[in-house]
Design a protein around this motif. Sequence first.
Motif, PDB file in Angstrom:
ATOM      1  N   ARG A 271      35.883  38.432  36.003  1.00 47.29           N
ATOM      2  CA  ARG A 271      35.891  38.365  34.537  1.00 47.29           C
ATOM      3  C   ARG A 271      36.697  39.527  33.960  1.00 47.29           C
ATOM      4  NH1 ARG A 271      33.610  35.700  30.632  1.00 47.29           N
ATOM      5  NH2 ARG A 271      32.225  34.568  32.053  1.00 47.29           N
ATOM      6  N   PHE A 272      36.495  40.719  34.512  1.00 46.18           N
ATOM      7  CA  PHE A 272      37.252  41.886  34.043  1.00 46.18           C
ATOM      8  C   PHE A 272      38.749  41.662  34.250  1.00 46.18           C
ATOM      9  CE2 PHE A 272      39.559  45.668  35.367  1.00 46.18           C
ATOM     10  CZ  PHE A 272      39.445  46.475  34.231  1.00 46.18           C
TER      11      PHE A 272
ATOM     12  N   GLN B  78      44.611  38.225  34.747  1.00 45.33           N
ATOM     13  CA  GLN B  78      44.728  37.643  36.083  1.00 45.33           C
ATOM     14  C   GLN B  78      43.977  36.316  36.134  1.00 45.33           C
ATOM     15  OE1 GLN B  78      45.411  39.055  39.489  1.00 45.33           O
ATOM     16  NE2 GLN B  78      46.324  40.992  38.864  1.00 45.33           N
ATOM     17  N   SER B  79      44.491  35.411  36.938  1.00 39.64           N
ATOM     18  CA  SER B  79      43.826  34.126  37.116  1.00 39.64           C
ATOM     19  C   SER B  79      42.517  34.333  37.884  1.00 39.64           C
ATOM     20  CB  SER B  79      44.743  33.180  37.886  1.00 39.64           C
ATOM     21  OG  SER B  79      44.108  31.945  38.111  1.00 39.64           O
ATOM     22  N   PRO B  80      41.363  33.878  37.358  1.00 42.16           N
ATOM     23  CA  PRO B  80      40.082  34.100  38.041  1.00 42.16           C
ATOM     24  C   PRO B  80      39.945  33.253  39.301  1.00 42.16           C
ATOM     25  CG  PRO B  80      39.752  32.731  36.115  1.00 42.16           C
ATOM     26  CD  PRO B  80      41.199  33.170  36.079  1.00 42.16           C
ATOM     27  N   VAL B  81      39.204  33.798  40.257  1.00 45.38           N
ATOM     28  CA  VAL B  81      39.003  33.147  41.549  1.00 45.38           C
ATOM     29  C   VAL B  81      37.568  32.629  41.642  1.00 45.38           C
ATOM     30  CG1 VAL B  81      38.920  33.512  44.046  1.00 45.38           C
ATOM     31  CG2 VAL B  81      40.724  34.584  42.690  1.00 45.38           C
TER      32      VAL B  81
ATOM     33  N   PRO C 148      32.809  47.802  41.559  1.00 49.29           N
ATOM     34  CA  PRO C 148      33.825  48.516  42.334  1.00 49.29           C
ATOM     35  C   PRO C 148      35.228  47.926  42.155  1.00 49.29           C
ATOM     36  CG  PRO C 148      31.877  48.131  43.673  1.00 49.29           C
ATOM     37  CD  PRO C 148      31.680  47.369  42.405  1.00 49.29           C
ATOM     38  N   GLY C 149      35.323  46.592  42.184  1.00 42.79           N
ATOM     39  CA  GLY C 149      36.628  45.956  42.060  1.00 42.79           C
ATOM     40  C   GLY C 149      37.290  46.229  40.732  1.00 42.79           C
ATOM     41  N   ALA C 150      36.502  46.213  39.661  1.00 48.06           N
ATOM     42  CA  ALA C 150      37.050  46.490  38.329  1.00 48.06           C
ATOM     43  C   ALA C 150      37.444  47.953  38.193  1.00 48.06           C
ATOM     44  CB  ALA C 150      36.034  46.115  37.258  1.00 48.06           C
ATOM     45  N   ALA C 151      36.590  48.849  38.661  1.00 47.22           N
ATOM     46  CA  ALA C 151      36.862  50.285  38.533  1.00 47.22           C
ATOM     47  C   ALA C 151      38.064  50.706  39.365  1.00 47.22           C
ATOM     48  CB  ALA C 151      35.629  51.085  38.937  1.00 47.22           C
ATOM     49  N   PHE C 152      38.153  50.199  40.594  1.00 46.45           N
ATOM     50  CA  PHE C 152      39.132  50.709  41.548  1.00 46.45           C
ATOM     51  C   PHE C 152      40.340  49.794  41.733  1.00 46.45           C
ATOM     52  CE2 PHE C 152      35.045  52.566  43.380  1.00 46.45           C
ATOM     53  CZ  PHE C 152      35.238  53.803  42.766  1.00 46.45           C
ATOM     54  N   TYR C 153      40.518  48.847  40.832  1.00 46.99           N
ATOM     55  CA  TYR C 153      41.572  47.843  40.966  1.00 46.99           C
ATOM     56  C   TYR C 153      42.953  48.466  41.146  1.00 46.99           C
ATOM     57  CZ  TYR C 153      44.778  44.103  39.542  1.00 46.99           C
ATOM     58  OH  TYR C 153      45.817  43.198  39.482  1.00 46.99           O
ATOM     59  N   LYS C 154      43.247  49.530  40.423  1.00 44.91           N
ATOM     60  CA  LYS C 154      44.574  50.142  40.452  1.00 44.91           C
ATOM     61  C   LYS C 154      44.613  51.422  41.280  1.00 44.91           C
ATOM     62  CE  LYS C 154      46.084  48.188  36.044  1.00 44.91           C
ATOM     63  NZ  LYS C 154      46.598  48.457  34.682  1.00 44.91           N
TER      64      LYS C 154
END
Length: 426
Positions: free
Chosen positions: A263-264, A271-274, A402-408
């Motif tokens: 969602r983030f 980005q296209s959601p999975v 974690p995925g949203a925070a550390f995406y970049k």
Amino acid sequence: MAAVTSSRPYHVIIFGASGFSGQFVVEEVARYAAGSPGGAPLKWAVAGRSRQRLEDVLKQAAGRLSMPELRTDIEIIVADVSIEESLALMCQQGVVILNCVGPYRFYGEPVVKACITNGAHYIDISGEPQFLERMQLEYHTKALDKGVYVIGSCGFDSIPADLGILYMQKQFKGTLTAVESFLKFCCGPEGSSGHDATWQSAVYGFADSRSLQQLRKKFGHKPLPVVGAKVKQRSFLFFSKEIEQYTIPFMGSDRSVVKRTQRFLYEDEQQSPVQYSPFVGIGGLLSVVKLFCGGLVFWFMVKFSLGRKLLTRFPSFFSCGMFTKSGPTMKQIEDSSFSMTFYGEGYSEGSDPTQGRPNAKICTQVIGADGYLITASAMVQGAVTVLNELHSLPRRGGVYTPGAAFYKTSIIERLNNHSLMFSVKN
């Protein structure tokens, strides 16, 4: 390593360091600090209710790691979740607080609140969707206003699943639309078991499942769009050719965490959601029978106060030895490992996801040692990432997966160098 200001003497404070998971985090921090590359060394401390127990943990770590200096050089901070002033004093001394005190539904919120109020970043290893999602609902705006990052579930679970899908998205040539993951555990001749704290979280989580549904309504989220073909639902129990075991849906927080990350990425990164479906292997036919019988008893007993008391008082009996008060032995931990295999499908570069069936597939894998060791390593690498790559985290604060925070950030590369192996399978 980021510099520590005069008002913050420690980069990292491990809260709940004398707990079962906390002891592994202490050893992981000590190893990292001893070999921290270049710049200023990592400065850290331990915190908890009992000074004596914290001293014992440092003594144990000193012996196991052959680092006698841990007994004298590491500061001990006495802090208790029931004493607000002690949490405030702890949070004022650290840049990042690693919260190892669970179950988080009972003990997590005061620490989150203290971190936000006192300007310390927060990381936990919760696998409790009710707690994780409620913290986002109630504290995201407050954390954003204070410039504080609150990052939950930085352990096992859900680091392998959440970051595993990010890895797959980056490797896929085109638009990834759907992923199934299969978690498989391997153990040595002494078998394996989980700690009582994990069992308690499961008991109270299943008992309170209705509140999670009500909580999610408060967000007011619109459903994420389904890109491409909708994934066909599997039966509850099936034999997986992928891992050659009977398999069931994974009941932990992975689905919740991944969906929040997707969602983030959809709302903030366009980005296209999975679509995501996690599964876990349970073994052969005997395991199926044990799960069926034990599951019926569990589902019945969690509905009643007396049943929950019995479940939490006698975890080994009611879980058929899968969870114990003492947790796994070091031998069990050293002989255990896991693999999480991801099967993804989508549309190749240049293909229109709105037209036809998916025309491209990908398989990736995340493998690592025992979950408790992975949890410690992932938590510590999460803290190191916050300390060194704060500029790469989203916005200027908030409550994130974690995925949203550390995406970049470079956290996947960091984990590849320490505990987890991310790879594409041919």
